[in-house]
Scaffold this motif. Structure first.
Motif, mmCIF file in Angstrom:
data_model
loop_
_atom_site.group_PDB
_atom_site.id
_atom_site.type_symbol
_atom_site.label_atom_id
_atom_site.label_comp_id
_atom_site.label_asym_id
_atom_site.label_seq_id
_atom_site.Cartn_x
_atom_site.Cartn_y
_atom_site.Cartn_z
ATOM 1 N N TYR A 27 0.536 -1.478 0.009
ATOM 2 C CA TYR A 27 0.289 0.095 -0.385
ATOM 3 C C TYR A 27 1.282 1.356 -0.261
ATOM 4 O O TYR A 27 0.940 2.354 -0.977
ATOM 5 N N ALA A 60 -11.082 7.065 -5.406
ATOM 6 C CA ALA A 60 -11.931 7.268 -4.451
ATOM 7 C C ALA A 60 -12.233 5.081 -5.052
ATOM 8 O O ALA A 60 -12.379 4.447 -4.131
ATOM 9 N N ARG A 114 -9.450 2.915 -5.594
ATOM 10 C CA ARG A 114 -8.397 2.596 -4.305
ATOM 11 C C ARG A 114 -9.965 0.803 -3.262
ATOM 12 O O ARG A 114 -9.468 0.181 -2.891
ATOM 13 N N ARG A 115 -10.962 1.931 -4.114
ATOM 14 C CA ARG A 115 -11.737 0.472 -3.287
ATOM 15 C C ARG A 115 -12.088 -0.280 -3.621
ATOM 16 O O ARG A 115 -11.785 -1.998 -3.285
ATOM 17 N N VAL A 158 -9.303 -1.501 -5.493
ATOM 18 C CA VAL A 158 -7.716 -2.486 -4.661
ATOM 19 C C VAL A 158 -7.687 -3.098 -3.417
ATOM 20 O O VAL A 158 -7.112 -4.081 -2.913
ATOM 21 N N ALA A 159 -8.925 -1.908 -3.026
ATOM 22 C CA ALA A 159 -8.959 -3.283 -1.321
ATOM 23 C C ALA A 159 -9.832 -4.560 -0.835
ATOM 24 O O ALA A 159 -9.565 -5.046 -0.375
ATOM 25 N N TRP A 160 -10.541 -4.156 -2.285
ATOM 26 C CA TRP A 160 -11.382 -5.589 -2.541
ATOM 27 C C TRP A 160 -10.044 -6.460 -3.107
ATOM 28 O O TRP A 160 -10.765 -7.433 -2.540
ATOM 29 N N GLU A 202 -7.904 -7.423 -0.031
ATOM 30 C CA GLU A 202 -8.142 -7.942 1.189
ATOM 31 C C GLU A 202 -9.716 -9.312 0.874
ATOM 32 O O GLU A 202 -9.258 -10.608 2.111
ATOM 33 N N LYS A 203 -10.683 -8.879 0.540
ATOM 34 C CA LYS A 203 -11.308 -9.672 0.568
ATOM 35 C C LYS A 203 -11.270 -11.076 -0.628
ATOM 36 O O LYS A 203 -11.208 -12.168 -0.136
ATOM 37 N N TYR A 229 -17.715 -10.968 -10.623
ATOM 38 C CA TYR A 229 -18.046 -9.269 -10.299
ATOM 39 C C TYR A 229 -17.427 -8.265 -11.365
ATOM 40 O O TYR A 229 -17.421 -7.933 -11.444
#
Lengths: 222, 222
Positions: free
Chosen positions: B65, B89, B92-93, B95-97, B100-101, B143
């Motif tokens: 990150y 935004a 980055r959403r 990227v986090a998906w 992380e998820k 997705y």
């Protein structure tokens, strides 16, 4: 009015609440019970998790990482990541430390396991998982103690999002009375400084239905 | 010379490798076997994980990150997060998906479980964990298919760090021949576009000692 969809014991939500207060940005906090899978909420964040931030103009930003970076970009003053690229890299390293490593090794094992797990339909708490969290927290508190001994605040001479992120996680665990402060006086001294910041007031006033906070949770002198 | 400490099947390292290539920044890749806990490496990143980036001037940046945000800040052109705060935004959403998820639900279950777990001294692979990863991947591929159908690239009209991040994870899983491409033609079409980018070349030439890549791993037409 800016709106933040959050949950009381969600450390990622607490980070953004603290950040908004530090940047003196007014917002309306709305408690979101993510296990209800409210269609209107899921349409804002397909991941179905808090926090979700809605700007004055209706712009929706989901997930703590994009919200934090957005707030720093748009409302720069006071800077919470740092004023040089080197400083920002160190702050972000520690943000990742607490949001990823600490969360996985400690917060999730203690807070999720004891409070959210049952609501999410995933069964009751697992005592082995809780014990692991109680063991793991010591190394992290020692690391906090070492950092503040070297630097005053976690990522350097200045207060930053690293302090906010660490305190957001620890405050959830402290609500449940699971932080062994007595064994970690340096970390406790740092957390006392965090608690006394005006931005922390709302966090300390949280009352989660059905879960009584630790007796010392609100005390600035604990 | 800039140096990147990475590991072949570390998705976070692959993200930075791709990003460096997209930004046309020369660097020397150095394979780090994190399970050896090399003191010199741990002194650069106390978390002991890849990637770690060392700048020309000796500045050390640890964790995917902070490295990604640093590269975008200092070497802006071509922008990989987006050119508006709204676009950044959304990137980055996602990227986090994926970091992380997707990582927690898929990459970790398949790649870590099958390759790194034993090296880290955590025992052999657990077939239940692997099955969960094989099940979970379908929703994520669907997705991806939905996103590229709406938008061309994952986070909008332009190629971004969201595409890089998703492809970094999927390429590790594809190396192990665990991506059910035949059931997800839209995701496959997008990944074909990713594979044909010059930045992807080095990734496709990786050969992990002791692990043979899937027969189609390198093929642009698979």
């Amino acid at each position: 009015m800016r709106t933040l969809y959050h949950y009381w014991l969600c450390p990622f939500s607490r980070k953004i609440r603290l950040m908004l207060h530090e940047k003196k940005l007014e917002f309306q906090p709305v408690v979101e019970r993510i296990w209800e899978h409210r269609p209107q909420f899921v349409s804002m964040n397909p991941e179905g998790l808090t926090p979700v931030f809605v700007e004055d103009d209706g712009k929706v930003i989901a997930n703590g990482y994009p919200i934090a970076e957005y707030l720093e970009e748009i409302y720069y003053d006071p800077p919470l990541l740092g004023d040089t690229s080197t400083q920002r890299a160190e702050t972000r390293r520690l943000v990742a430390w607490f949001d990823e490593k600490f969360n996985m090794e400690v917060t999730h094992n203690l807070v999720f396991e004891k409070t959210m797990k049952r609501k999410m339909g995933l069964g009751g708490p697992d005592s082995g998982v809780i014990r692991a969290g109680q063991t793991n927290i010591h190394d992290h508190l020692a690391y906090i103690g070492w950092l503040v001994d070297q630097r005053n605040w976690l990522s350097g001479h200045h207060f930053s999002l690293a302090d906010i992120t660490a305190a957001a996680h620890l405050s959830c665990i402290d609500y449940l009375d699971n932080v062994p402060w007595d064994k970690h006086p340096e970390a406790k001294e740092w957390y006392t400084r965090m608690k006394s910041r005006p931005s922390f007031r709302a966090i300390l006033q949280d009352t989660v239905p059905g879960i009584t906070p630790a007796a010392h949770y609100m005390d600035l002198d604990f």
